[in-house]
Motif scaffolding. Structure first.
Motif, mmCIF file in Angstrom:
data_model
loop_
_atom_site.group_PDB
_atom_site.id
_atom_site.type_symbol
_atom_site.label_atom_id
_atom_site.label_comp_id
_atom_site.label_asym_id
_atom_site.label_seq_id
_atom_site.Cartn_x
_atom_site.Cartn_y
_atom_site.Cartn_z
ATOM 1 N N PRO A 72 1.197 -1.808 0.012
ATOM 2 C CA PRO A 72 -0.099 -0.258 -0.115
ATOM 3 C C PRO A 72 0.513 1.532 0.008
ATOM 4 C CG PRO A 72 -0.124 -0.929 2.032
ATOM 5 C CD PRO A 72 0.591 -1.899 1.685
ATOM 6 N N LEU A 73 2.108 1.009 0.152
ATOM 7 C CA LEU A 73 3.159 2.449 0.280
ATOM 8 C C LEU A 73 3.916 2.320 -1.159
ATOM 9 C CD1 LEU A 73 4.403 2.151 4.098
ATOM 10 C CD2 LEU A 73 1.621 2.644 3.144
ATOM 11 N N ALA A 74 4.021 3.893 -1.461
ATOM 12 C CA ALA A 74 4.582 4.174 -2.913
ATOM 13 C C ALA A 74 5.698 4.698 -2.537
ATOM 14 C CB ALA A 74 4.442 3.337 -3.821
ATOM 15 N N VAL A 75 6.640 5.000 -3.182
ATOM 16 C CA VAL A 75 7.128 6.775 -3.458
ATOM 17 C C VAL A 75 7.925 6.214 -5.215
ATOM 18 C CG1 VAL A 75 8.393 6.786 -1.307
ATOM 19 C CG2 VAL A 75 9.570 5.826 -3.025
#
Lengths: 82, 82
Positions: free
Chosen positions: B79-82
């Protein structure tokens, strides 16, 4: 230049802010190693982080991660992509 | 919709054509499961393939891979991305 996917384990509970901070720490030093970190994805539940980069070698990718304080557990060259 | 990174092991020697063919097989059936496979990267030496997708659940992602003949060994929500 080769593309690499590296993997960090045991990052359970990582937040969006922590992922962004770690990515920015990599960006701050990557140039000296000829590496560029493109993207990263995190699974806070299993504690897994994947980083996609380009660089001259797996060792150079690892040096960036070491200098920014988060050594990778696995680094794979991924020369094939779709 | 959630983003997922799935991993296939034991794919030593995979070629660019085989990766593309597998990706196209996923694209051909993904719509019926509400999944979209965005990108994939392969390390022929260690035999590791990473697939990035979006979909309603890990089970839906796995059903696409099963229907196209290459079940994933791991599927992580990222769910987390950069």
């Amino acid at each position: 230049m080769t593309r690499f996917m590296d993997v960090h384990h045991n990052m359970q509970g990582i937040t969006a802010d922590q992922l962004l901070e770690a990515h920015r720490a990599d960006l701050a030093v990557e140039g000296e190693e000829g590496v560029h970190f493109e993207r990263a994805w995190a699974d806070p539940e299993s504690g897994t982080v994947y980083c996609l980069s380009e660089g001259p070698s797996a060792e150079a990718v690892q040096r960036v991660h070491e200098r920014s304080g988060h050594k990778a557990d696995e680094i794979h060259a991924v020369p094939l992509a779709v």
